[in-house]
Design an enzyme around this catalytic site. Sequence first.
Site, mmCIF file in Angstrom:
data_model
loop_
_atom_site.group_PDB
_atom_site.id
_atom_site.type_symbol
_atom_site.label_atom_id
_atom_site.label_comp_id
_atom_site.label_asym_id
_atom_site.label_seq_id
_atom_site.Cartn_x
_atom_site.Cartn_y
_atom_site.Cartn_z
ATOM 1 N N THR A 145 40.983 24.728 80.636
ATOM 2 C CA THR A 145 41.222 25.161 82.021
ATOM 3 C C THR A 145 41.896 24.066 82.854
ATOM 4 O OG1 THR A 145 39.326 26.632 81.859
ATOM 5 C CG2 THR A 145 40.088 26.117 84.074
ATOM 6 N N ASP A 190 42.036 27.603 68.130
ATOM 7 C CA ASP A 190 40.775 27.696 68.873
ATOM 8 C C ASP A 190 40.153 29.083 68.638
ATOM 9 O OD1 ASP A 190 38.900 26.545 70.565
ATOM 10 O OD2 ASP A 190 39.959 27.042 72.410
ATOM 11 N N HIS A 191 38.943 29.270 69.121
ATOM 12 C CA HIS A 191 38.152 30.508 68.942
ATOM 13 C C HIS A 191 38.896 31.694 68.316
ATOM 14 C CE1 HIS A 191 34.928 28.943 71.432
ATOM 15 N NE2 HIS A 191 35.890 28.395 72.157
ATOM 16 N N HIS A 210 32.940 27.824 79.097
ATOM 17 C CA HIS A 210 34.395 27.829 79.285
ATOM 18 C C HIS A 210 34.749 28.202 80.719
ATOM 19 C CE1 HIS A 210 34.232 28.806 74.804
ATOM 20 N NE2 HIS A 210 34.799 27.620 74.883
HETATM 21 P P1 13P Z 1 37.479 24.674 79.333
HETATM 22 O O1 13P Z 1 38.461 25.771 79.579
HETATM 23 O O2 13P Z 1 36.230 24.818 80.120
HETATM 24 O O3 13P Z 1 38.094 23.320 79.439
HETATM 25 O O4 13P Z 1 36.980 24.842 77.798
HETATM 26 C C1 13P Z 1 37.900 24.625 76.770
HETATM 27 C C2 13P Z 1 37.350 25.025 75.451
HETATM 28 O O5 13P Z 1 36.196 24.825 75.154
HETATM 29 C C3 13P Z 1 38.289 25.628 74.502
HETATM 30 O O6 13P Z 1 37.666 26.046 73.342
#
Ligand code: 13P
Length: 290
Positions: free
Chosen positions: A232, A82-83, A179
């Site tokens: 989350t 991820d990111h 997020h």
């Molecule tokens: P949330 O934490 O809002 O579910 O977002 C997750 C997300 O986009 C991870 O890249």
Amino acid sequence: MTFASTRRLAAAARAGGYAIPAVNIVDQLSLQATVAAAQAANSPIILQTSVKTLKVVGAAQLAAAARIAADAVDVPVALHLDHCPDRAVITEAIAQGWSSVLFDASDRGLDQAWAETREVVQEAHAAGVDVESEIENIVGVEDGVGSDEATHAYSVDTLLEVANDTGTDLLAPQLGTAHGLYTANPTLLFERASEFASRTDIPIVLHGGTGLSADDFARFIASGTSKINISTALKLAYLHSAHRHLVAAEASGKWEPVKLFADQVEAVTATVTEHIDLFGSRDKANGAAA
Ligand code: 13P
């Protein structure tokens, strides 16, 4: 089975009118619980790791645990970073066998983000790894990456030009989500999602899934988003179950780590199963290209 291609899973989901849950796991327990939920629901699944998780748990350990879990089931499992704004971590994840990475260049200006995304795509594709690209920032901080301010925003034309030019496999545009937990009602950009989907076959990714309603998810999926990120909600399920367990352990005086793990696995499994059903990916494992 070996890791699936995130791009192909998301493309099959777009064609089939559903979305793949992309779940941020934080350790081996949450990883196993997520894969078990996918197997029980016969759903494809994308395991995501933040850069922080990769650094704390270890890239080799995470990749090995994901591979063992994926090999033990017959549903498609992808392993996605991820990111990640850090090129060195991208290189490490590719070397350790991640099947896709999100190169997050939303902290750079357009020219630099464009040039670096092209380089990352070349590096990743040489290793058979898919690249999700983000050059305008999705608001909110995710495991230490990102900003609460909208720092870069572009037109659909510009985002598509960069995605096409760089060879991006999946596109993460701003769709009004954020997020973390919402402190105010978001303005969700369903029409923007539809515009992307009508103009490109590149799968569109929805970030910030926690806190959206069943109707919001249905509308985003109908608008063409086919990879939806959930972090989350998993963290909350994982830690609230641990908290409940520890409060009960204190009251009873019985301290059993393995029972704590079982409670956490149960909570994560339930949360992932709920999102599989919200996103319509139940029983889609066989149609999803691995
Ligand atoms: P949330 O934490 O809002 O579910 O977002 C997750 C997300 O986009 C991870 O890249």
